[in-house]
Write an enzyme that holds these catalytic residues in place. Structure first.
Site, PDB file in Angstrom:
ATOM      1  N   GLY A 619       0.791  -1.359  -0.169  1.00  0.00           N
ATOM      2  CA  GLY A 619       0.361  -0.239  -0.107  1.00  0.00           C
ATOM      3  C   GLY A 619       1.210   1.031   0.137  1.00  0.00           C
ATOM      4  N   GLY A 621       0.310   6.112   0.368  1.00  0.00           N
ATOM      5  CA  GLY A 621      -0.018   7.081   0.862  1.00  0.00           C
ATOM      6  C   GLY A 621      -0.184   7.389   2.691  1.00  0.00           C
ATOM      7  CG  PHE A 623       2.681  10.730   6.948  1.00  0.00           C
ATOM      8  CD1 PHE A 623       3.259  12.118   6.741  1.00  0.00           C
ATOM      9  CD2 PHE A 623       1.321  10.809   7.220  1.00  0.00           C
ATOM     10  CE1 PHE A 623       2.389  13.699   7.123  1.00  0.00           C
ATOM     11  CE2 PHE A 623       0.642  11.778   8.557  1.00  0.00           C
ATOM     12  CZ  PHE A 623       1.200  13.233   7.804  1.00  0.00           C
ATOM     13  N   GLY A 624       3.466   7.969   3.342  1.00  0.00           N
ATOM     14  CA  GLY A 624       4.568   6.865   3.127  1.00  0.00           C
ATOM     15  C   GLY A 624       3.920   5.679   2.337  1.00  0.00           C
ATOM     16  CB  VAL A 626       2.057   0.008   3.855  1.00  0.00           C
ATOM     17  CG1 VAL A 626       2.078  -1.238   4.572  1.00  0.00           C
ATOM     18  CG2 VAL A 626       1.790   1.360   3.934  1.00  0.00           C
ATOM     19  CE  LYS A 640       1.622   4.423   6.528  1.00  0.00           C
ATOM     20  NZ  LYS A 640       0.667   5.568   7.314  1.00  0.00           N
ATOM     21  CG  ASP A 738      -6.352  10.530   4.603  1.00  0.00           C
ATOM     22  OD1 ASP A 738      -7.237  10.917   3.832  1.00  0.00           O
ATOM     23  OD2 ASP A 738      -5.483  10.351   3.805  1.00  0.00           O
TER      24      ASP A 738
END
Ligand SMILES: *[C@@H]1O[C@H](CO)[C@@H](O)[C@H](O)[C@H]1NC(C)=O
Ligand SMILES: *[C@@H]1O[C@H](CO)[C@@H](O)[C@H](O)[C@H]1NC(C)=O
Ligand SMILES: *[C@@H]1O[C@H](CO)[C@@H](O)[C@H](O)[C@H]1NC(C)=O
Ligand SMILES: *[C@@H]1O[C@H](CO)[C@@H](O)[C@H](O)[C@H]1NC(C)=O
Ligand SMILES: *[C@@H]1O[C@H](CO)[C@@H](O)[C@H](O)[C@H]1NC(C)=O
Ligand SMILES: *[C@@H]1O[C@H](CO)[C@@H](O)[C@H](O)[C@H]1NC(C)=O
Length: 939
Positions: A619, A621, A623-624, A626, A640, A738
């Site tokens: 994954g 988004g 902040f970073g 995964v 992450k 978010d």
């Protein structure tokens, strides 16, 4: 290691047999006290020898301490060796300080204890102040010869030493029995205020204790003293509700890895069998602001149809009462710890509180332990403190140089006088006749507010330094030393100079003209080689030359020369300051690099192993990126890797990590730890087998097997609980910012947990928050565009969008699916819902397998959630209630006319009774096997 933590070095014993003996002795101690944690310092004040006590603590005598006297005492029923001696001090206006070595930017527990024991045979109970450096800590008032008074605080070491000082005796003589320092290594006591406030203990109580004995080391690895509530009851824990019962267990309690209470404390508790627990206690240090935690663990075996839910009530503080505690739910099972706390709560001195069961709970409240500290503002002390400490360090053997603490506060050192400011300056230094040798230390020339300097009658050598930086200097006493060199011309410029005493030194050369002409008292006799008259030959020659070239030219040239000299001097002075400042800055950043914050710290290598060097991306988004990983013990993790711009610096990152590690709820993805190495900031979470809700609604998974309506409702319920907890169960409130279907993750049993919370700081550049917005198009609160501020209601908006996704199976933004002129799920759904045509928006893949009433309930709530204005949107608790009602409708268990609250309890009873095999292993109940307890922090 052990040797280096004792504060008084054993440097005396460095020869022959004695040394060998000492070495052996210490080796012996080392093996005896294997169990004692590093970072422990235990000083037996007035003691004479090093020893290990019955519980394994290693005590060091303070016999190198240059001040005070020692006395033997004897108190009935007290045979611990450290309480057979005291060190006491004269009742004068000085302070007496112990200085302890610490590791900078590390949190410590500091404890001082006082057992009077009539050491002075006067039976006058002393009263005096103690301070930590310049900050007043407490007033010790002895009221009984045989009771131990104790003060404790938790503080972040800001410098390599901590001083504990006794001063201001108002009755009797100040004395001390023990001084103990315990190093913490986790983040429980981290607060955002810790650089400016330390925590001073008011109450630390072990409820339901089986005896009067307190629990401490080795049960508590940090040697906090957990007092038995039966002792506290006698003293000040009053107003206990009828029906309060003690319970205990011998089963192990999972307490995790942070500095939470030891198992022995958690194994006992009180329960309110009549539905409430009330207490009133007196909080020393309050009224004021403080830090308070309650510690809960379910230690009764509840049957599946029983619940224990309760709320905290504090009279006059309704805002505190909002969060409902459900110990099993919050701790994710019984025999596990849940520790809600307030990092900044205002409390009165007489503190009443009540835990009261909620209407839908079958059991009364439980309480295992409690801790309350008050905030004490750290004083900066004298601005000249570091200069003076550096000055004193030139004389390591002199008593006056070892007075310790701040030079001015709470009392000044015996040889200085300070101004009365809140950050005092040094006005006078009086070291007449102290046998000082060597040069005059240059630190003195940097004391910009110095008025009076007395260094006469010593054995000082070298030259007189440049005091032109001390603009207020009026009196200089340097007579009767062995100073050499010339009388510096800088003294001519000293603007405030009134008296200058230089007699009986070995000064040479001629005295600057200006000095002789200055209207000051100036003594310089007894310097054999010093020429009193300034009008010597060289001057005469200059004057002759000048008369040739013209007087005007001379004056111009002379003035220019003086001007440059003065400028250079000033420049050099600033340069000095600079080179002094640099290393401290460097040190500071170095120390913050090695700060011991927060949760479990993974080694980068460990994470690289687990992820196969970041092979499998699952994954991105928020902040970073995964990655999937599997630890050596088989535990699967989601790793992450934060983008470099996510956090400005180490401290910001570690603060976030500290916060994350404190958020526990079964509907929030569990944070397992972090890593920060080689410029990588990494967060490690539990791995969620079934991916994101988004995949199940819109991804390939949805085409294989779509989620049915009841499953969607359960996912909504789970997510709502997680969000409600962020909004009301955390202090301070956490706004997710978010929420979206890709941040709702599903575990192997398809239960939902919210992820990506807690990383609250938006990306910022310098002081301004940059334009990069946290939040995702389609989910973003329209009010945010106007106010640029997130509130809980922003999360409600996003959640409303998720509910619409659940109903319709549509993505929030689409160019095709919502017809002409509409790209947005909110607008699209609202039109149909408002016109009563719910069928038009229901996901066709639900195959008519739903109760339309329950869909209506969710649709109506969703439209409330996506109202344009925040205040029109409901709180999460209300949304959760409607989801639960929808579930009840779907299950056909709704009973008209009953209170909503009854519906809930029916629902929760129902869902646990007719459980399918999947539901049996809900988080919270599935954790009974010991392997499941193996969080990384435990290894
Ligand atoms: C404390 O630190 C100072 C400075 O590093 C050192 O000289 C001293 O020996 C230390 N004391 C002890 C007891 O470790
Ligand atoms: C000393 O103690 C007395 C009585 O406790 C108090 O009133 C006074 O302010 C204290 N003085 C200082 C300098 O702290
Ligand atoms: C922190 O201290 C505790 C108790 O001394 C110890 O069990 C634990 O391993 C330490 N943790 C770390 C990360 O050093
Ligand atoms: C705690 O909160 C109060 C206001 O509620 C604030 O004034 C204070 O600065 C905060 N921090 C501390 C350490 O007291
Ligand atoms: C819970 O179930 C037990 C049987 O397992 C029953 O005896 C008890 O009355 C039930 N309690 C409640 C509060 O329903
Ligand atoms: C200074 O040294 C002399 C001799 O070494 C000693 O007698 C005297 O007590 C010392 N004075 C102080 C104040 O230390």
């Amino acid at each position: 290691m052990r040797l280096s933590v004792s504060i008084f070095s054993v440097s005396g014993a460095s020869f022959g047999m004695k040394a060998v003996f000492f070495l052996l002795f210490h080796l012996l101690l080392l093996s005896l006290s294997e169990a004692q944690s590093p970072g422990f310092v235990s000083i037996d004040c007035g003691g004479t020898e090093q020893y290990v006590d019955d519980i394994g603590l290693e005590w060091t005598p303070d016999k190198q301490f240059p001040f005070g006297k020692t006395a033997l005492i004897s108190v009935p029923n007290e045979d611990r060796k450290q309480y057979t001696t005291v060190r006491y001090f004269p009742a004068d206006n000085r302070k007496y300080c112990y200085t302890l070595n610490v590791t900078t930017r590390t949190r410590y527990l500091l404890r001082a204890t006082f057992l009077y024991g009539n050491f002075d045979m006067s039976n006058v109970y002393p009263s005096f102040d103690i301070s930590i450096g310049p900050t007043p800590w407490s007033t010790i008032v002895i009221s009984d010869a045989s009771t131990i008074e104790s003060e404790e605080s938790v503080l972040l070491a800001a410098s390599p030493t901590i001083s504990v000082c006794l001063s201001n005796a108002t009755t009797g003589q100040p004395f001390i029995s023990t001084l103990e320092l315990r190093q913490f290594n986790g983040s429980l006591y981290y607060t955002v205020f810790e650089s400016h406030f330390f925590l001073s203990l008011s109450a630390r109580i072990n409820f339901g204790a089986e005896s009067n004995d307190s629990v401490r080391y080795p049960d508590d690895p940090f040697d906090r003293i957990w007092e038995s509530d039966s002792v506290k009851k006698a003293n000040y824990l009053v107003d206990i509700a009828p029906g309060t019962k003690m319970i205990s267990t011998s089963k192990p309690i999972y307490v995790g890895h942070n500095e939470i209470p030891p198992q022995k404390v958690m194994q006992t508790a009180v329960v309110g069998t009549n539905g409430s627990l009330t207490y009133r206690l007196n909080l020393g240090g309050f009224p004021g602001n403080g830090w308070a935690a309650s510690y809960f663990a379910e230690i009764e075996d509840l049957s599946p149809n029983e619940t224990r839910k309760f709320k905290l009530f504090i009279p006059g503080m309704p805002e505190i009462s909002k969060a409902t505690v459900d110990v099993q739910e919050n701790a994710q099972g019984s025999y596990r710890l849940y520790e809600p706390f307030y990092t900044n709560i205002t409390l009165p001195f007489v503190f009443s509180f009540e835990f009261k069961k909620t209407n839908d709970s079958s059991k009364g409240p439980i309480l295992n332990a409690l801790e309350i500290y008050n905030y004490v503002e750290i004083k900066d002390g004298s601005q000249d403190a570091s200069l003076l400490a550096s000055f004193a360090s030139h004389y390591p053997l002199a008593d006056w140089a070892q007075e310790g603490g701040d030079p001015c506060q709470p009392a000044s050192w015996s040889w200085v006088q300070c101004s009365q400011d809140s950050e005092p300056r040094i006005l006078m230094i009086n070291l007449s006749g102290k046998n000082l040798t060597g040069n005059i230390p240059l630190e003195l020339t940097k004391l910009t507010n110095l008025v009076d300097l007395r260094l006469d009658g010593n054995e000082l050598t070298g030259t007189i330094p440049d005091f032109s930086g001390c603009l207020n200097l009026e009196h200089i006493h340097l007579e009767n030393n062995q100073l050499t060199g010339a009388v510096p011309s800088s003294l001519v410029d000293a603007p405030s100079l009134k008296e200058l005493y230089l007699q009986n030194n070995m000064l040479s050369g001629s005295i600057p003209v200006g000095l002789l002409n200055k209207n000051i008292i100036f003594e310089y006799s007894g310097n054999v080689n010093l020429h009193g008259a300034s009008s010597d030959k060289s001057h005469l020659i200059i004057i002759i030359v000048c008369s040739v070239f013209g007087v005007l030219l001379f004056i111009a040239g002379f003035c220019a020369f003086r001007f440059c000299a003065a400028r250079n001097k000033r420049k050099n002075f600033h340069k000095d300051n600079h080179t002094n400042a640099r290393p401290t800055q460097k040190l500071r950043s170095f120390f913050s690099e090695i700060a011991t914050e927060s949760a479990y710290k993974f080694q980068l290598a460990e994470i690289e192993d687990a992820t196969g060097k970041f092979k499998q991306k699952i994954g991105s988004g928020g902040f970073g990126i995964v990655y999937y990983g599997k630890l050596k013990d088989g535990k699967e993790i989601a790793v992450k890797v934060l983008t470099n711009e996510s956090f400005q610096g180490y401290r910001e990152f570690s603060n976030e990590v500290s916060l994350l590690s404190r958020i526990h709820h079964r509907n929030l993805v569990t944070f397992l730890g972090y890593s920060q190495q080689d410029g990588k900031n990494i967060l490690v979470y539990e791995f969620m087998h079934n991916g994101t809700l988004k995949d199940h609604l819109h991804g390939p998974a949805s085409r294989k097997r779509s989620l049915n309506w009841i499953k969607r409702l359960e996912i909504a319920e789970d997510a709502a609980k997680g969000i409600e907890y962020l909004h009301t169960g955390c202090s301070p409130t956490i706004i997710h910012r978010d929420l979206k279907s890709s941040n709702i993750l599903l575990d192997e049993h398809m239960r939902a947990k919210v992820s990506d919370f807690g990383l609250s700081k938006p990306v910022s550049d310098g002081s301004h928050v940059s334009s990069i917005v946290r939040g995702t198009v389609g989910y973003l609160d329209p009010e945010y565009y106007i106010s640029q501020q997130f509130t809980e209601k922003s999360d409600i908006y996003s959640f409303g969008v998720i509910l619409l996704e659940l109903i319709s199976g549509q993505e929030p933004i689409s160019n095709e699916n919502f017809g002409a002129n509409c790209r947005n799920i909110v607008q699209w759904a609202k039109t149909y819902i408002d016109s009563g045509n719910i069928k038009a928006i229901i996901d066709p893949s639900l195959d008519n397998d739903y109760n339309e009433q329950s869909v209506w309930k969710i649709a109506e709530k969703a439209t409330m959630c996506v109202k344009p204005q925040g205040i029109q949107r409901p709180p999460m608790s209300e949304v959760l209630k409607d989801i639960q009602e929808a579930i009840a409708i779907e299950q056909g268990t709704e009973q008209l006319g009953e209170l909503a609250i009854d519906i809930f309890s029916k629902h929760s009873i129902g869902s646990s009774v007719n459980v399918d095999p999947i539901d049996l292993s809900l988080p919270g109940r599935n954790n009974s096997s010991p392997e499941m307890f193996m969080q990384p922090g435990l290894r």
